[in-house]
Scaffold this motif. Sequence first.
Motif, PDB file in Angstrom:
ATOM      1  N   VAL A  68       0.870  -1.172   0.000  1.00 54.81           N
ATOM      2  CA  VAL A  68       0.000   0.000   0.000  1.00 54.81           C
ATOM      3  C   VAL A  68       0.906   1.221   0.000  1.00 54.81           C
ATOM      4  O   VAL A  68       1.671   1.433   0.938  1.00 54.81           O
ATOM      5  N   ASP A  69       0.834   1.997  -1.066  1.00 49.58           N
ATOM      6  CA  ASP A  69       1.696   3.174  -1.144  1.00 49.58           C
ATOM      7  C   ASP A  69       0.932   4.397  -0.636  1.00 49.58           C
ATOM      8  O   ASP A  69       0.078   4.929  -1.326  1.00 49.58           O
ATOM      9  N   ALA A  70       1.256   4.818   0.598  1.00 51.33           N
ATOM     10  CA  ALA A  70       0.601   6.010   1.168  1.00 51.33           C
ATOM     11  C   ALA A  70       1.605   7.137   1.338  1.00 51.33           C
ATOM     12  O   ALA A  70       1.427   8.036   2.171  1.00 51.33           O
ATOM     13  N   LEU A  71       2.649   7.094   0.533  1.00 44.33           N
ATOM     14  CA  LEU A  71       3.668   8.154   0.636  1.00 44.33           C
ATOM     15  C   LEU A  71       3.057   9.507   0.303  1.00 44.33           C
ATOM     16  O   LEU A  71       2.272   9.626  -0.645  1.00 44.33           O
ATOM     17  N   GLY A 119      -2.963 -14.682   6.828  1.00 42.57           N
ATOM     18  CA  GLY A 119      -1.590 -15.182   6.764  1.00 42.57           C
ATOM     19  C   GLY A 119      -0.703 -14.363   5.861  1.00 42.57           C
ATOM     20  O   GLY A 119       0.517 -14.387   5.998  1.00 42.57           O
ATOM     21  N   ALA A 120      -1.326 -13.599   4.961  1.00 44.88           N
ATOM     22  CA  ALA A 120      -0.527 -12.777   4.043  1.00 44.88           C
ATOM     23  C   ALA A 120      -0.060 -11.494   4.730  1.00 44.88           C
ATOM     24  O   ALA A 120      -0.539 -11.127   5.789  1.00 44.88           O
ATOM     25  N   THR A 121       0.876 -10.808   4.089  1.00 45.65           N
ATOM     26  CA  THR A 121       1.494  -9.614   4.665  1.00 45.65           C
ATOM     27  C   THR A 121       1.176  -8.386   3.829  1.00 45.65           C
ATOM     28  O   THR A 121       1.141  -8.460   2.599  1.00 45.65           O
ATOM     29  N   ILE A 122       0.973  -7.278   4.521  1.00 47.11           N
ATOM     30  CA  ILE A 122       0.812  -5.999   3.816  1.00 47.11           C
ATOM     31  C   ILE A 122       1.960  -5.085   4.216  1.00 47.11           C
ATOM     32  O   ILE A 122       2.321  -5.014   5.392  1.00 47.11           O
ATOM     33  N   ARG A 123       2.549  -4.424   3.219  1.00 48.80           N
ATOM     34  CA  ARG A 123       3.560  -3.395   3.482  1.00 48.80           C
ATOM     35  C   ARG A 123       2.925  -2.038   3.227  1.00 48.80           C
ATOM     36  O   ARG A 123       2.542  -1.747   2.109  1.00 48.80           O
ATOM     37  N   VAL A 124       2.816  -1.224   4.269  1.00 49.45           N
ATOM     38  CA  VAL A 124       2.291   0.134   4.083  1.00 49.45           C
ATOM     39  C   VAL A 124       3.476   1.086   4.036  1.00 49.45           C
ATOM     40  O   VAL A 124       4.253   1.174   4.986  1.00 49.45           O
ATOM     41  N   LEU A 125       3.631   1.767   2.900  1.00 48.06           N
ATOM     42  CA  LEU A 125       4.707   2.756   2.775  1.00 48.06           C
ATOM     43  C   LEU A 125       4.164   4.116   3.204  1.00 48.06           C
ATOM     44  O   LEU A 125       3.157   4.582   2.671  1.00 48.06           O
ATOM     45  N   ASP A 142       5.342   8.184   4.910  1.00 46.05           N
ATOM     46  CA  ASP A 142       6.308   9.124   5.466  1.00 46.05           C
ATOM     47  C   ASP A 142       5.634  10.051   6.486  1.00 46.05           C
ATOM     48  O   ASP A 142       6.137  11.115   6.797  1.00 46.05           O
ATOM     49  N   ASP A 143       4.495   9.609   7.004  1.00 45.98           N
ATOM     50  CA  ASP A 143       3.773  10.433   7.994  1.00 45.98           C
ATOM     51  C   ASP A 143       4.111   9.936   9.404  1.00 45.98           C
ATOM     52  O   ASP A 143       4.027   8.734   9.675  1.00 45.98           O
ATOM     53  N   GLU A 144       4.501  10.865  10.284  1.00 49.00           N
ATOM     54  CA  GLU A 144       4.927  10.501  11.645  1.00 49.00           C
ATOM     55  C   GLU A 144       3.834   9.743  12.403  1.00 49.00           C
ATOM     56  O   GLU A 144       4.109   8.855  13.195  1.00 49.00           O
ATOM     57  N   ALA A 145       2.585  10.120  12.173  1.00 39.56           N
ATOM     58  CA  ALA A 145       1.500   9.522  12.945  1.00 39.56           C
ATOM     59  C   ALA A 145       1.325   8.032  12.636  1.00 39.56           C
ATOM     60  O   ALA A 145       0.855   7.268  13.475  1.00 39.56           O
ATOM     61  N   ALA A 146       1.752   7.620  11.435  1.00 40.93           N
ATOM     62  CA  ALA A 146       1.590   6.214  11.049  1.00 40.93           C
ATOM     63  C   ALA A 146       2.344   5.293  12.013  1.00 40.93           C
ATOM     64  O   ALA A 146       1.904   4.193  12.314  1.00 40.93           O
ATOM     65  N   ARG A 147       3.465   5.760  12.482  1.00 42.92           N
ATOM     66  CA  ARG A 147       4.300   4.955  13.383  1.00 42.92           C
ATOM     67  C   ARG A 147       3.526   4.568  14.647  1.00 42.92           C
ATOM     68  O   ARG A 147       3.754   3.513  15.229  1.00 42.92           O
ATOM     69  N   LEU A 148       2.644   5.424  15.077  1.00 42.32           N
ATOM     70  CA  LEU A 148       1.837   5.149  16.261  1.00 42.32           C
ATOM     71  C   LEU A 148       0.520   4.477  15.875  1.00 42.32           C
ATOM     72  O   LEU A 148       0.060   3.549  16.528  1.00 42.32           O
ATOM     73  N   PRO A 195      13.939   4.020   1.216  1.00 46.12           N
ATOM     74  CA  PRO A 195      14.572   5.273   0.759  1.00 46.12           C
ATOM     75  C   PRO A 195      13.644   6.488   0.886  1.00 46.12           C
ATOM     76  O   PRO A 195      14.096   7.609   1.060  1.00 46.12           O
ATOM     77  N   THR A 196      12.333   6.272   0.814  1.00 50.19           N
ATOM     78  CA  THR A 196      11.428   7.427   0.798  1.00 50.19           C
ATOM     79  C   THR A 196      10.607   7.561   2.066  1.00 50.19           C
ATOM     80  O   THR A 196       9.761   8.435   2.156  1.00 50.19           O
ATOM     81  N   GLY A 197      10.814   6.693   3.044  1.00 43.38           N
ATOM     82  CA  GLY A 197      10.013   6.799   4.266  1.00 43.38           C
ATOM     83  C   GLY A 197      10.171   5.536   5.079  1.00 43.38           C
ATOM     84  O   GLY A 197      11.291   5.088   5.324  1.00 43.38           O
ATOM     85  N   THR A 198       9.043   4.943   5.464  1.00 38.58           N
ATOM     86  CA  THR A 198       9.094   3.744   6.289  1.00 38.58           C
ATOM     87  C   THR A 198       8.084   2.747   5.740  1.00 38.58           C
ATOM     88  O   THR A 198       7.011   3.140   5.271  1.00 38.58           O
ATOM     89  N   ALA A 199       8.443   1.456   5.789  1.00 37.84           N
ATOM     90  CA  ALA A 199       7.480   0.407   5.443  1.00 37.84           C
ATOM     91  C   ALA A 199       7.004  -0.241   6.738  1.00 37.84           C
ATOM     92  O   ALA A 199       7.816  -0.654   7.563  1.00 37.84           O
ATOM     93  N   TYR A 200       5.680  -0.262   6.937  1.00 34.71           N
ATOM     94  CA  TYR A 200       5.088  -0.896   8.116  1.00 34.71           C
ATOM     95  C   TYR A 200       4.525  -2.240   7.673  1.00 34.71           C
ATOM     96  O   TYR A 200       3.775  -2.296   6.693  1.00 34.71           O
TER      97      TYR A 200
END
Lengths: 462, 462
Positions: free
Chosen positions: A393-396, A417-423, A425-431, A451-456
């Motif tokens: 999921v690209d939310a950059l 069982g599958a995995t989602i990667r949320v991209l 660069d918003d600080e609030a996403a970390r919480l 390179p452009t932010g964080t993958a959750y």
Amino acid sequence: MAYFDAASGAPLHPVARQALTASLDEGWADPARLHREGRRARMLLDAAREAAAETVGCRADELVFTSSGTAAVHSGIAGALAGRRRAGRHLIVSSVEHSSVLHAAEVHRAGGGSVTEVAVERTGSVDPSAFAGELRPDTALACLQSANHEVGTVQPVARVAEACRAAGVPLLVDAAQSLGWGPVEGDWSLLTASAHKWGGPPGAGLLVVRKGTRFAPQGPRDERESGRAAGFENLPAIVAAAASLRAVRAEAAGEAVRLRELTERIRARVPGLVPDVEVVGDQERRLPGIVTFSCLYVDGETLLHELDRAGFSVSSGSSCTSSTLTPSHVLRAMGVLSEGNIRVSLPPGTREEDVERFLSVLPEAVAGVREKLGAPVSSSPAPAREEDETLVVDALGRRCPIPVIELAKAIGHVPVGATIRVLSDDEAARLDIPAWCEMRNQQYLGEEPTPTGTAYLIRRTT
Amino acid sequence: MAYFDAASGAPLHPVARQALTASLDEGWADPARLHREGRRARMLLDAAREAAAETVGCRADELVFTSSGTAAVHSGIAGALAGRRRAGRHLIVSSVEHSSVLHAAEVHRAGGGSVTEVAVERTGSVDPSAFAGELRPDTALACLQSANHEVGTVQPVARVAEACRAAGVPLLVDAAQSLGWGPVEGDWSLLTASAHKWGGPPGAGLLVVRKGTRFAPQGPRDERESGRAAGFENLPAIVAAAASLRAVRAEAAGEAVRLRELTERIRARVPGLVPDVEVVGDQERRLPGIVTFSCLYVDGETLLHELDRAGFSVSSGSSCTSSTLTPSHVLRAMGVLSEGNIRVSLPPGTREEDVERFLSVLPEAVAGVREKLGAPVSSSPAPAREEDETLVVDALGRRCPIPVIELAKAIGHVPVGATIRVLSDDEAARLDIPAWCEMRNQQYLGEEPTPTGTAYLIRRTT
């Protein structure tokens, strides 16, 4: 119109107003002067000090008036640290202290001191044993608020004070949120407070330094207020602060019961009225007037405006309502959801019908914001399509609450069982992404820098 | 009853009172909040800033409100010094600055910085060339008051500012005593002021930092007021400060002429009404409302009380009226008599008949104090007795004005050309014995340390 932001600043109590206007006429002169106007000002100052000390539960010569609660905190921490310089340069604070405490700690760290931030439980409370465990031989000072300003959680001050006393470390209690409700329990050494939080005027704070506590005032020297609060005394504000503290205290017991019942209604009913809500803070050990909750898939600023339009003034710890675009450090320390965060803090005298009206307009306000943002309607994931084993999921470039909304939409498209990667660069996403996983019973796997932010990384488990 | 101590703090201007009480209802909320009460508070704050900036003669974004004049000075000096850290750590102040400036300079010196105190002339004024002569390549900041708070002398700010600008050094002007009378002339870089000095409320000061001036706020960080004044804004005081500054300015031209005439009367007539008086301060370049004089052989505190009993509230720079038992640093820097010191500072609106009544009660008040203290009655020395060629006057343990009284009595007992040694452990003697010699045309030879205090040597010349 209902003002539900008393924790930011309460409207002036009638006694404060009366005392303030009266002392504009009697108390404008310099209390350091020998003439009659000066002596009259000195008498007013002394009387205010006696009254405030009695209400706080300390000696009059232990209490000085400052220009604000922030000034009291800054002066108290700097003076206590300097007074205990020989013991060491270690400072302990809880991670949910008011920013004035945390910023004073930053200055201490920048000056070469060490600082331990004691973590809190998900309720916002420190664990007294964990706090005590941080006490060291070189600990100069420990700081703990009496109650939290954002979520209302009451801290175990008496037990922490006991541990500090046993270790010979002074404890400074920031009592800004609680002093109007009652004296601070326990054997603390320093106490700070702010008059405008209890319905007193702005421009007055308190700093209490118990006899026997080492204290060396910092900054340029000044003879006023025992050298602990520089500048010409704001006597009308001081007189009004002391008078209103007494008045507020006289009404505290009855108001506490009433407001506690009203906030309990909000605590209990909001989760039923609004889907996908997390009520935060300790359910039992809490201030009477504060209740805080966060709404998934909602932009805090927009929700504030919707409620404002409906006649309710509340505040928010969401990142979009702060100038730094980071979520409240309190919600972050608690590890709870920060998006769509609303703090309701009822001033004394709040009417029951206003709370009922709030409960009746809240669901529509939240629903309206969610609709605008395209939030998922159902709270249960859609059936998984087998073909999507992993998903990115690209939310950059998208701000809170969009990354969580996109995640919530996407989860239905992957199998259990599958995995989602949320991209993001918003600080609030970390919480908020971990908080969402906790609320939704999905597994949060952690984050990776990109390179452009964080993958959750999230694994679908239900 | 007449209050003649406006330089300590003026009674509230009616406009200040009105603005303050009005904004108690409108301006109690947190201007950082997004709800309607917060927005209303923000609008009041912005409007007050615009109004104050216009009156000061600066841009609104150059001006912040502080909790007092002292807070403005402390924040201004610390921030300007830190902002210019790369240029160097040299600070220049005049020796007659307000104590808040001198105490900030002490902190700078204690932290390893260097400080030059520029001496003043006997009028209390700095010499612009002497001030400019202290500017060095490592000078980070220079401070000069717009006018002196104890003697009313107006400083040559424009010329000093010009020299500072040429040297690339910012000039901070403490305008506490003059801002109500008019904008500060010249090309200064920083300006501070205090509302209660112009008839505004206590609890509000101003700090102006001109664009282009390097400034790094010190102390714990705080988002309010551009990070230059920590703590919840005291909005009622701020609104009242801005409104009253405008109001006071509108009346300033007329009041200045009137008060200047009244203080001129005191300046001109006191020396004729009271023997052995020194009127201090610059006769021409002075504030309209302040006049200061010192009376030989008089105890300042007793004289204050006598005048208070007669219905006049004045202040004094005599040592006996200070908690430290040292004479005012301003009088000391000027090298003028400090005993029996009286500062008359007339608030706007002072009535002519009150000044006349003051002039009529002053001689008796002074005479009464002198009589109690056994002061010499005649101002010309008694004929010398030839037998006493030298004389020791032991005034150890005696406080101002006794050492000078004993000296004045003794001078008649020695022949012209003989020497008197006055033994004293009173701080005021260091200033007052040379000042007495100057007034009496006797020769002051200097001082010598003794095991129990100081010996002051005087040669009889007339």
